[in-house]
Design a protein around this motif. Structure first.
Motif, PDB file in Angstrom:
ATOM      1  N   LEU A 174       0.639  -1.341  -0.051  1.00 44.43           N
ATOM      2  CA  LEU A 174      -0.224   0.228   0.188  1.00 44.43           C
ATOM      3  C   LEU A 174       0.780   0.886  -0.346  1.00 44.43           C
ATOM      4  N   GLY A 175       0.717   2.029  -0.757  1.00 43.97           N
ATOM      5  CA  GLY A 175       1.414   3.462  -0.535  1.00 43.97           C
ATOM      6  C   GLY A 175       0.652   5.072  -0.937  1.00 43.97           C
ATOM      7  N   ASP A 176       0.946   6.016  -1.109  1.00 47.86           N
ATOM      8  CA  ASP A 176       0.852   7.211  -1.057  1.00 47.86           C
ATOM      9  C   ASP A 176       1.621   7.458  -1.626  1.00 47.86           C
ATOM     10  N   ALA A 177       3.590   7.477  -2.124  1.00 52.07           N
ATOM     11  CA  ALA A 177       3.942   8.585  -2.308  1.00 52.07           C
ATOM     12  C   ALA A 177       4.459   8.075  -3.718  1.00 52.07           C
ATOM     13  N   GLU A 178       5.257   8.549  -4.497  1.00 52.97           N
ATOM     14  CA  GLU A 178       5.971   8.525  -5.604  1.00 52.97           C
ATOM     15  C   GLU A 178       6.632   7.363  -5.593  1.00 52.97           C
ATOM     16  N   ASN A 179       7.270   7.578  -4.423  1.00 54.33           N
ATOM     17  CA  ASN A 179       8.613   6.743  -3.788  1.00 54.33           C
ATOM     18  C   ASN A 179       7.983   5.483  -4.173  1.00 54.33           C
ATOM     19  N   ASP A 180       6.897   5.380  -3.937  1.00 52.01           N
ATOM     20  CA  ASP A 180       6.454   3.885  -4.022  1.00 52.01           C
ATOM     21  C   ASP A 180       5.595   3.175  -4.998  1.00 52.01           C
ATOM     22  N   LYS A 181       6.100   3.833  -6.077  1.00 51.60           N
ATOM     23  CA  LYS A 181       5.622   3.237  -7.559  1.00 51.60           C
ATOM     24  C   LYS A 181       6.321   1.481  -7.718  1.00 51.60           C
ATOM     25  N   GLU A 182       7.620   2.141  -7.398  1.00 44.58           N
ATOM     26  CA  GLU A 182       8.005   0.467  -7.957  1.00 44.58           C
ATOM     27  C   GLU A 182       7.844  -0.813  -6.557  1.00 44.58           C
ATOM     28  N   MET A 183       7.331  -0.285  -5.948  1.00 44.15           N
ATOM     29  CA  MET A 183       7.263  -1.173  -5.229  1.00 44.15           C
ATOM     30  C   MET A 183       5.437  -1.798  -5.485  1.00 44.15           C
ATOM     31  N   LEU A 184       4.764  -1.100  -5.557  1.00 45.35           N
ATOM     32  CA  LEU A 184       3.553  -1.493  -6.033  1.00 45.35           C
ATOM     33  C   LEU A 184       3.317  -2.293  -7.565  1.00 45.35           C
ATOM     34  N   THR A 185       4.738  -2.260  -8.320  1.00 51.62           N
ATOM     35  CA  THR A 185       4.887  -2.441  -9.134  1.00 51.62           C
ATOM     36  C   THR A 185       4.637  -3.988  -9.348  1.00 51.62           C
ATOM     37  N   LEU A 186       5.874  -4.379  -8.187  1.00 45.55           N
ATOM     38  CA  LEU A 186       6.022  -5.780  -8.207  1.00 45.55           C
ATOM     39  C   LEU A 186       5.222  -6.407  -7.690  1.00 45.55           C
ATOM     40  N   ALA A 187       4.156  -6.092  -6.716  1.00 45.02           N
ATOM     41  CA  ALA A 187       3.411  -6.375  -5.668  1.00 45.02           C
ATOM     42  C   ALA A 187       1.959  -7.061  -6.125  1.00 45.02           C
ATOM     43  N   GLY A 188       1.896  -8.340  -5.676  1.00 48.01           N
ATOM     44  CA  GLY A 188       0.506  -9.260  -6.356  1.00 48.01           C
ATOM     45  C   GLY A 188      -0.551  -8.695  -5.881  1.00 48.01           C
ATOM     46  N   HIS A 189      -0.878  -8.348  -5.464  1.00 46.78           N
ATOM     47  CA  HIS A 189      -2.005  -7.256  -5.041  1.00 46.78           C
ATOM     48  C   HIS A 189      -1.986  -5.407  -4.120  1.00 46.78           C
ATOM     49  N   SER A 190      -1.357  -4.684  -5.300  1.00 50.05           N
ATOM     50  CA  SER A 190      -1.498  -3.201  -4.701  1.00 50.05           C
ATOM     51  C   SER A 190      -2.448  -2.432  -4.777  1.00 50.05           C
TER      52      SER A 190
END
Length: 254
Positions: A174-190
């Motif tokens: 779960l994220g809200d900021a620009e620096n979370d993008k790469e993490m969200l693209t990795l996750a099976g559930h973003s």
């Protein structure tokens, strides 16, 4: 417990600080370029080196980090001297930073701090100046983060998941900021919160309420079936409720 810190540049395994999985620092030449650039801009900036946050001098901008529960930056004078191992600092490791065998300061990342309007104005220029040398990202409008080239929070998360032999397809992020993008693209559930940066919402599979409206709890309930039960009331609260109830019954009967 395991954790990913400094935008993926410091990763600990299940045994915490005693279980270092990964760390990465910026090369010395790029670090010196960043310092000289910040000086030419007359910008407030800090250097993260392991557990230490260092600066040449404290300003009201650098002290703002304390509002995010970060330690106040420790001023050590010219950072170029520290990068070359020529500073005279004899402080503890917590305020001296990580050093190599020659005593040269190793920096994980830099942050430029200023008003949001100036950060917006500076970003394009900084990206151009450091193209091919560093990665630029933001977590907050008043801070511009300068990382080693190609670094990201997502890379740190990937390394931790591999270390723990866990499948990214089973990860909820779960994220809200620009620096979370790469993490969200990795996750099976973003998941992105309603107040998330537009670029974050564009890569997330799910959207929940904002941070201030219990978006995290909503994500757990919707995707994991986990309902957070509020803690039981303290004895003082329970006594207050009983007293109010007794008063109401007494009033009704009279």
């Amino acid at each position: 417990s395991p954790g990913v810190y400094l935008n993926g540049l410091l990763v600990y395994g299940p045994d915490g600080p005693n279980d270092l999985v990964f760390t990465r620092t910026m090369d010395a030449a790029t670090s010196e370029s960043v310092v000289e650039m910040c000086r030419s801009l007359e910008a407030s900036f800090v250097a993260y080196s392991g557990d230490a946050i260092l600066c040449e001098q404290r300003t009201h901008h650098t002290d703002r980090l304390a509002t995010y529960k970060e330690p106040r930056p420790h001023p050590i004078g010219p950072l170029t001297d520290a990068l070359r191992g020529r500073d005279t600092s004899r402080e503890s490791s917590g305020t001296r930073g990580v050093r190599n065998g020659q005593g040269e300061l190793l920096v994980n990342k830099f942050i430029i701090l200023d008003e949001a309007e100036r950060i917006d104005a500076l970003r394009g220029w900084v990206e151009g100046r450091l193209a091919g040398k560093a990665t630029i990202t933001q977590a907050l409008p008043t801070m511009l983060e300068i990382l080693p080239l190609g670094a990201s929070k997502g890379d740190g998360v990937r390394r931790l998941m591999e270390h723990m032999q866990m499948d990214l397809r089973h990860m909820l992020a779960l994220g809200d900021a620009e620096n979370d993008k790469e993490m969200l693209t990795l996750a099976g559930h973003s998941v992105a919160t309603a107040n998330a940066h537009a670029s974050v919402r564009s890569v997330a599979q799910h959207l929940v309420s904002s941070n201030d409206q219990d978006g995290f709890s909503e994500a757990l309930e919707r995707l994991c079936g986990i309902t957070q039960t509020p803690p039981p009331p303290s004895p003082a609260v329970e006594e207050s409720r009983t007293t109010r109830s007794s008063r109401k019954v007494t009033t009704t009967l009279s």
